[in-house]
Write a protein that holds these residues in place. Structure first.
Motif, mmCIF file in Angstrom:
data_model
loop_
_atom_site.group_PDB
_atom_site.id
_atom_site.type_symbol
_atom_site.label_atom_id
_atom_site.label_comp_id
_atom_site.label_asym_id
_atom_site.label_seq_id
_atom_site.Cartn_x
_atom_site.Cartn_y
_atom_site.Cartn_z
ATOM 1 N N UNK A 109 -14.725 -23.996 -21.319
ATOM 2 C CA UNK A 109 -14.832 -24.598 -19.993
ATOM 3 C C UNK A 109 -14.358 -26.043 -20.013
ATOM 4 N N UNK A 155 -15.067 -20.715 -16.046
ATOM 5 C CA UNK A 155 -16.042 -21.628 -15.438
ATOM 6 C C UNK A 155 -17.353 -21.616 -16.201
ATOM 7 N N UNK A 156 -18.039 -22.760 -16.157
ATOM 8 C CA UNK A 156 -19.317 -22.852 -16.846
ATOM 9 C C UNK A 156 -20.419 -22.162 -16.054
ATOM 10 N N UNK A 157 -20.324 -22.286 -14.721
ATOM 11 C CA UNK A 157 -21.337 -21.636 -13.905
ATOM 12 C C UNK A 157 -20.657 -20.679 -12.951
ATOM 13 N N UNK A 212 -27.128 -26.645 -5.579
ATOM 14 C CA UNK A 212 -27.417 -25.729 -6.676
ATOM 15 C C UNK A 212 -28.332 -26.378 -7.703
ATOM 16 N N UNK A 240 -28.756 -26.600 -11.807
ATOM 17 C CA UNK A 240 -28.246 -26.312 -13.151
ATOM 18 C C UNK A 240 -29.034 -27.157 -14.138
ATOM 19 N N UNK A 285 -24.112 -27.991 -19.362
ATOM 20 C CA UNK A 285 -23.473 -27.098 -18.396
ATOM 21 C C UNK A 285 -23.168 -27.834 -17.102
ATOM 22 N N UNK A 342 -20.263 -30.106 -17.556
ATOM 23 C CA UNK A 342 -19.031 -29.316 -17.702
ATOM 24 C C UNK A 342 -18.574 -28.820 -16.335
ATOM 25 N N UNK A 343 -19.545 -28.400 -15.510
ATOM 26 C CA UNK A 343 -19.186 -27.902 -14.178
ATOM 27 C C UNK A 343 -18.587 -29.019 -13.326
ATOM 28 N N UNK A 369 -14.983 -29.678 -14.559
ATOM 29 C CA UNK A 369 -14.004 -28.653 -14.194
ATOM 30 C C UNK A 369 -13.854 -28.550 -12.693
ATOM 31 N N UNK A 385 -16.051 -27.456 -10.588
ATOM 32 C CA UNK A 385 -16.842 -26.420 -9.934
ATOM 33 C C UNK A 385 -17.901 -27.025 -9.038
#
Lengths: 534, 310, 566
Positions: free
Chosen positions: B160, B167-169, C262, C264, C269, C272-273, C276, C278
């Protein structure tokens, strides 16, 4: 179809990682004839058989290797696959393991058809049933759906043979196909092979048992250490063996050899009317006296009202097929199973398994030897430790105290003192069995129970062990309860014989009467199946 | 024994096990320090008055003698009434029902993935030489020993953050499932491969394999017709255990990858001392374990009616 | 009020410096002046291209919180920080803080208090509607405060905040009077927090379970749906009205169409999200990620929480810390500056005050807390702990100088846990045996309730210096029925008590400041507390996110001005 050579082998050599297993052997297999390759373990006979199928796993070289017209020296994998099962097929030793226990036997047979024919599913099914009928499988449609574990011994053998025949091969290789089978099944297999021979197929029989091949084989080749030491027509080999090894092999076969006649060089010096170190058996109680012994496991009646006596210093042979109850009887005699009813008397004293301490004392009067000794040795112990353990009977374990008795024991069983430091795993089968005998003899028992003591041994080794047992009996007067399915061994080793069938002792008498004029129908049937060399 | 009797035995056994588990949970929870009434009122540090606490105790029968509580508890369980979650104030069965499919789905996919991986690795191992076999063995052991939390974090960092492939999530596409499934499946696959490999090589070297080849079968067909079955057998009998270990692995994996599921619910429930929730999830896990074990035993029976272990 | 600072993420250790800047606070706060900004010296948002981007309407922002998902979205119930974070988007309070930290009216238009301080009148703005269509009236104030005080609501934070309100009377449509049991100059501060936010009375009439899933307020967003363990879905409130109008915002609805909120919990994590793409915004950012965020082009909002600073308190009610000399010895023995600097990589600034740096009335005295191992040793000798045992720990009358330190893994991030371990080693050097117990939240509360602690770190978030009364008045040593008490240091000082009570009742700002200063001095000079740093509250956001910086009085961000690159 007669006299046609199906397989020609010249100068065949097979080696594994540089070590040769088969060295330059030559033979032919002809249609309608049986060639027996006879040898002991390590002779290379199985490797030879497999290399004819391209399944030896080693490096194969030959000046000629012709299989029904195919030059087998240079066949590709695919070409091999076309031949196997089709042109020549294999019958292996153990039907239980040679058929995949997870698949119905019908499927196994079907596979052969799938490989070699373009038949459709329904047609294949038909063919499977036909093949099963041809080997006289009862209720073939039912049996085809069952797995090998669900079938009886006889049916398994038939299925095994069936799967080798389904491709209609010209040559059938039977690799130890009758080893470890009782006489009925052996007779079954031999008769099947005879039928195949009459159909004009070529048969290559691999065996270590000369007595079995004697009646079926047209030619015999004797193998030893990867070489064929002698070959020729059966009659010639049996009656006029040229090579020392062949002679040794022939001598070792117990079939029709009188009691106490040596089978090997280990045997006693005197062969006629040996001086037996025993008291007059009438004055003392018998070594073992068993009355009305019965035992059930759940609903299955394993042993039913068995009675016999073992006179002192003599051998009683108990013979029967698998499932006859002979092992259960032996276990009850040894006190390992509690009989449901009946008594066991050892040296005149009641031997009741419920009193552990009494058992302990009496146990010393009894020893046991099994088919596979390795399982009965503690894997951590060396030879010396095992014998010390047996001699000390739970008391002091210092090897030094027992050096002298150990040396004596080893001498008695003809084992070299060099072996003291070795682990039994490192010994050969014959050495292990002799070690087991030494261990059993350590407390100087009056009775030895031997349950299939030589069934797993090669013929020549078997000969040495049997001779050894005889010699020990002569020297020490130990009584033997000898259990086996091998009729010729029983005939050679026993003074009296008891025949067991389905838990019952159906006939009992001295050896000559039983073998010469059997009274009961079952005994007659059993004996008729016994292969005789002489 | 016939199928009906077998099923009957399984059901009876299941009931006994469930009862034992329920009792064990009952005892264990009562050993945890802390006042359940507090947990009901929103946790420690709540400003609940003494009356409120007393009311909570009465409502949840916490002021009754232990035996009464135990019997009430068993009675409720028998009617599938797991009570109301202390922290979420919703029926436990409802909450569990919402998140259960996620965990089941994740576990099943991970199980399938682990099997697939194990079969592939076993087949590969068959062709490996001695050195290859040793290396494979080492890799399998490492895979089986690696903890989920470490593996998950490493996979995230690699796929990721560093590579950006996955994707991580969960972001709505199926890609969000790949890393969690891998995290669960790899350790199990390592373990299964060890089992399968042994059985497989044993089968491929056995007498019936030789007989099959003597009939003209190629090695590949040998693998398909014979090897697979034998390889799968030990793995199959362990599938029940494997599935339940996946369920417990789901606790960690759901936390790391922020996925809704039973594992996450269990984690928050334990931290919040939410007794009904913990009880419900624990019992459910026991039930799942029993059912899966029964199913895998059933499948084993079908493949191997004689009960042979070969 | 108890803030279980539930479930901060765990961090790995890395490095770097946060570049705080008041530039953004200024540039962006200007349009919002007279509105909301919890500022303090180091608060501020840094991000690339924040100033140049032109606001665009549209898009749904994805927010990922490291806290545990609340069990109820209504911050009246319970009352913790995760609730405040999300409720700040759809609920508003009667009052709020301006950029200087002064309390100003928000939903309220004006307010006054009677001479005797026992009657507080609040008048609301007209024309504000709840998202269920009902109008904001004085009735709402009454209903909301009653809701807070109702035991069935199980409010803890809000309940305490309106502790002195006896009853509320509705004078007219927009005016309510609050009758108090005693003067409360902290009331407005209390009413500026999300935990006392105003919800629609009609909505409050529903059963609690329903209200928990979708509280109805007046905020720029509203709750569309809540998928448990997945996300809370917020959408724009199309009828939103800024209580205090603003020229810069032409239409006063949010730029964002909605926010997906959300959860997390795992820090790696979460980050990282964010990297990226996300998710767009994360909270509970750990020191290492804050450091590398700048290099990655990510934005950073540093918003320390109000109330207490993050500090270690020493239990003065039992040995060995019942002796002030021993307390000072401990505090002198440890080197917080080095530890904080190293472990937090400059993202946390050392504090010497009991109060957060966003509290204007905070008092600090650096000199009291200088590391001095020699002095520590001397003090311990003087206190009678002069013998040492075989392991090097000091003993007195055969008893070892041993202290217990329960640490909540929920509240103390790994960097902080490492800091405490450093303290443990440093304290050992002068002869203290410090036993650190890492506990989950419930067990930690249990240990505190049973007095099984000598040291503890328990931050308390509240707006205003009245938090000092909660923490240091002797009444706070009396446990609630649940066993909880807030005065962990067990300070029982009559003079201090009087100061704290007086400080809450006076209307004179100067006197209030002076009283609180005296109170803080007593506590600091008594060495009951070792202040460490502000309650850390860091947010990171992606390159595509702009307009982040506005916060409520409790330093929770509001995304009204936030927009995304399209």
């Amino acid at each position: 179809m007669s006299e046609q050579t199906l397989i020609t082998v010249k100068d065949l050599s097979v080696s594994f990682d540089g070590t040769p297993a088969v060295k330059n052997i030559s033979f032919t297999v002809q249609a309608g004839k049986v060639l027996a390759l006879v040898g002991e373990s390590g002779s290379g006979k199985s490797v030879t058989a497999r290399s004819l199928l391209g399944l030896s796993g080693g490096t194969v070289t030959a000046s000629t290797l012709d299989i029904c017209g195919h030059d087998a020296r240079s066949l590709s994998d695919r070409a091999w696959q076309k031949i196997r099962g089709n042109t020549l097929s294999l019958i292996l030793q153990d039907a239980l393991m040679a058929l995949d226990p997870l698949r119905p036997v019908g499927r196994e047979i079907n596979d052969g058809l799938k490989e070699h024919t373009a038949l459709k599913s329904a047609e294949r099914k038909q063919r499977v049933l036909e093949v099963l009928k041809s080997v006289r499988m009862p209720e073939p449609d039912v049996r085809a759906k069952q797995r090998s574990t669900e079938l009886s011994g006889g049916m398994r053998q038939r299925a095994l043979i069936a799967q080798a025949l389904v491709g209609n091969p010209q040559v059938v290789i039977a690799d130890e196909a009758t080893t470890a089978l009782d006489s009925q099944l052996t007779a079954l297999v031999l008769s099947q092979l005879r039928a195949l021979k009459q159909q004009g197929r070529g048969i290559l029989m691999i065996s270590h048992d000369l007595a079995q091949v004697a009646h079926l084989a047209d030619d015999i080749a004797v193998m030893r250490h990867g070489e064929i030491v002698e070959s020729g027509p059966t009659q010639q080999i049996l009656e006029h063996p040229q090579h020392d090894y062949t002679r040794k092999l022939l001598r070792a076969v117990p079939s029709s050899v009188p009691r106490f006649t040596a089978l090997s060089d280990l045997g006693a010096e005197e062969t006629t009317s040996p001086a037996r170190k025993i008291q007059d058996s009438e004055q003392h109680s018998p070594a073992l006296s068993v009355k009305d012994l019965s035992k059930s496991f759940g609903k299955h009646l394993a042993v039913s009202s068995v009675s016999f006596e073992l006179p002192r210093g003599k051998t009683l042979g108990i013979v029967g097929e698998s499932g006859s109850g002979k092992t259960t009887t032996a276990r009850m005699v040894l006190g390992l199973e509690k009989p449901d009813s009946g008594t066991v008397e050892l040296l005149g004293e009641r031997f009741s398994p419920s009193t552990a301490s009494q058992r302990q004392n009496l146990r010393e009067q009894m020893g046991a030897i099994y088919q596979n000794p390795l399982g009965s040795f503690d894997p951590r112990y060396t030879v010396g430790q095992l014998l010390t353990d047996a001699l000390s009977r739970g008391k002091s374990k210092r090897a030094s105290e027992y050096r002298k008795p150990i040396t004596q024991l080893l001498e008695q069983v003809e084992l070299s003192a060099d072996l003291l430091a070795r682990n039994p795993r490192e010994l050969s089968g014959g050495q292990r069995q002799r070690l087991a005998i030494a261990r059993a003899l350590a407390p100087k028992p009056s009775v030895l129970v031997l349950d299939e003591p030589v069934s797993a041994l090669d013929v020549s080794i078997q000969a040495t062990v049997l001779d050894l047992l005889d010699r020990i009996q002569l020297e020490t007067g130990t009584s033997y309860l000898f259990i086996s399915h091998d009729l010729s061994v029983i005939e050679h080793m026993s003074d009296t014989v008891a025949v067991m069938h389905q838990g019952k002792l159906i006939e009992h008498g001295d050896t000559a009467s039983i073998f010469g004029s059997p009274q009961r129908e079952y005994t007659q049937k059993l004996l008729s199946a016994m292969p005789r060399l002489r | 024994m016939n199928t009906l009797a077998w099923v009957g035995r399984k059901v009876g056994g299941a009931l006994v096990v469930l009862w034992l588990v329920a009792s064990a949970i009952f005892i264990a929870i009562r050993l945890i320090p802390g006042d359940p009434a507090e947990a009901i009122m929103g946790g420690p540090g709540s400003q609940a008055s003494a009356q409120a606490l007393a009311a909570a105790r009465a409502e949840y029968a916490l002021d009754q003698p232990v035996i009464t509580q135990y019997l009430l508890y068993l009675g409720k369980l028998a009617t599938f009434d797991f009570g109301t979650s202390y922290s979420l104030k919703q029926p436990v069965t409802q909450v569990m029902g919402e998140v259960l499919p996620n965990t089941l789905w994740l576990s099943l996919m991970a199980l399938a993935a682990a099997w697939l991986l194990a079969l592939c690795f076993s087949a590969l191992a068959m062709r490996a030489g001695r050195i290859g076999s040793q290396v494979g063995n080492l890799l399998e052991i490492i895979a089986a020993a690696v903890p989920h939390f470490w593996l998950g974090a490493v996979l995230i960092m690699l796929f990721s953050s560093a590579l950006g492939w996955l994707p991580a999530v969960d972001n709505g596409t199926g890609h969000g499932l790949v890393l969690p499934i891998l995290t669960l499946a790899l350790p199990l696959a390592g373990f299964l491969t060890q089992l399968m490999r042994d059985s497989l090589s044993e089968a491929m070297g056995s007498q019936f394999a030789l007989a099959a080849r003597a009939r003209g079968e190629s090695r590949l067909k040998l693998f398909w017709r014979h090897g697979l079955r034998h390889a799968a057998l030990p793995a199959l009998s362990l599938t029940g255990w494997a599935f339940s270990s996946l369920l417990s692995g789901a606790v960690v994996v759901e936390a790391i990858f922020a996925r809704p599921g039973l594992g996450r619910s269990l984690l928050s429930a334990v931290l919040a001392r939410d007794i009904p929730m913990v009880t419900g999830i624990a019992l459910f896990s026991a039930l799942v374990y029993i059912v899966v074990m029964a199913i895998s035993e059933g499948i084993e029976r079908m493949i191997n009616p004689a009960g042979e272990s070969r | 009020m108890v803030i279980p600072l539930a479930h901060r993420g765990k961090s790995l250790l890395m490095q770097r410096n946060s570049r705080s800047s008041r530039i953004l606070a200024g540039a962006f706060a200007l349009p919002l002046i007279g509105a909301l900004l919890a500022s303090c010296s180091s608060a501020g948002s840094t991000g690339s291209s924040t100033q140049d981007a032109k606001p665009v309407t549209g898009g749904t922002m994805v927010y990922a919180s490291g806290d545990a998902e609340p069990s109820c979205l209504d911050p009246h119930v319970g009352g913790n920080y995760p609730q405040a974070l999300v409720a700040s988007q759809f609920l508003e309070s009667l009052f709020t803080k301006d950029s200087e930290g002064k309390i100003i009216p928000w939903l309220a238009e004006k307010t006054e208090v009677s001479e005797d301080g026992l009657t507080r009148t609040i008048t609301l703005h007209d024309g504000i509607k709840f998202t269920d269509g009902t109008k904001l009236t004085a009735e709402a104030i009454k209903k909301n405060i009653e809701h807070l005080k109702d035991p069935n609501t199980a409010s803890s934070t809000g309940y305490l905040a309106v502790g002195k309100v006896v009853r509320v009377e509705v004078k007219d449509e927009l005016t309510a009077t609050l009758k108090l049991s005693s003067p409360d100059n902290a009331l407005l501060e209390s009413l500026s927090m999300p935990w006392t936010a105003i919800e629609s009375p009609k909505a409050l009439e529903r059963d609690q379970a329903t209200n928990c899933t979708s509280p109805v307020g007046t905020g720029p967003f509203k709750v569309a749906s809540w998928e448990h363990q997945k996300a809370v879905n917020l959408v724009r409130n199309d009828d939103y009205v800024l209580p205090v109008p603003n020229d810069q915002r032409a239409n006063s609805t949010s730029y964002l169409d909605g926010i997906t909120w959300r959860f997390i919990p795992e820090a790696a994590t979460r980050y990282a999200a964010l990297q990226s793409g996300e998710v767009d915004v994360i909270d509970n950012a750990q020191p290492d990620t804050i450091a590398s965020a700048a290099d990655a082009g990510l934005g950073h909002l540093d918003a320390p929480r109000p109330g207490s600073a993050n500090r270690i308190e020493l239990n003065s009610s039992k040995a060995p810390f019942n002796d002030q000399k021993v307390r000072e010895a401990f505090i002198r023995a440890v080197d917080a500056n080095t530890g904080v600097g190293a472990l937090f990589f400059g993202t946390a600034k050392r504090s010497y005050s009991l109060l957060s740096s966003v509290e204007p009335l905070g008092y600090s005295d650096e000199a009291l807390f200088g590391t001095d191992t020699a002095k520590a040793n001397t003090l311990l000798d003087e206190a009678g702990w002069s013998e040492r045992d075989a392991q090097g720990y000091r003993t007195k009358n055969g008893k070892r100088l041993s202290v217990r330190f329960p640490v909540s893994t929920n509240q103390s991030v790994p960097a902080e846990q490492s800091l405490f371990e450093q303290f443990q080693a440093q304290a050992k050097a002068v002869g203290f045996e410090v036993k650190i117990d890492l506990l989950d939240l419930s067990s930690w509360y249990g240990a505190l309730a049973k007095h099984e602690y000598n040291l503890v770190s328990a931050p308390y978030t509240k707006v205003g210096p009245s938090v000092l009364r909660v923490l240091y008045h002797s009444d706070s040593t009396v446990p609630a029925p649940s066993g909880y008490f807030a005065n962990n240091a067990q300070v029982k000082n009559d003079k201090l008590d009087k100061l704290l009570v007086q400080a809450e009742e006076t209307e004179d700002e100067a006197q209030r400041a002076s009283l609180y200063e005296q109170a803080q001095k007593i506590v600091l000079e008594g060495y009951y507390v070792l202040p460490l740093y502000d309650q850390q509250n860091h947010f990171l956001y992606g390159k595509n996110v702009h307009g982040v910086g506005a916060t409520t009085a409790v330093s929770s961000p509001i995304y009204f001005d936030t927009f995304l690159d399209q």
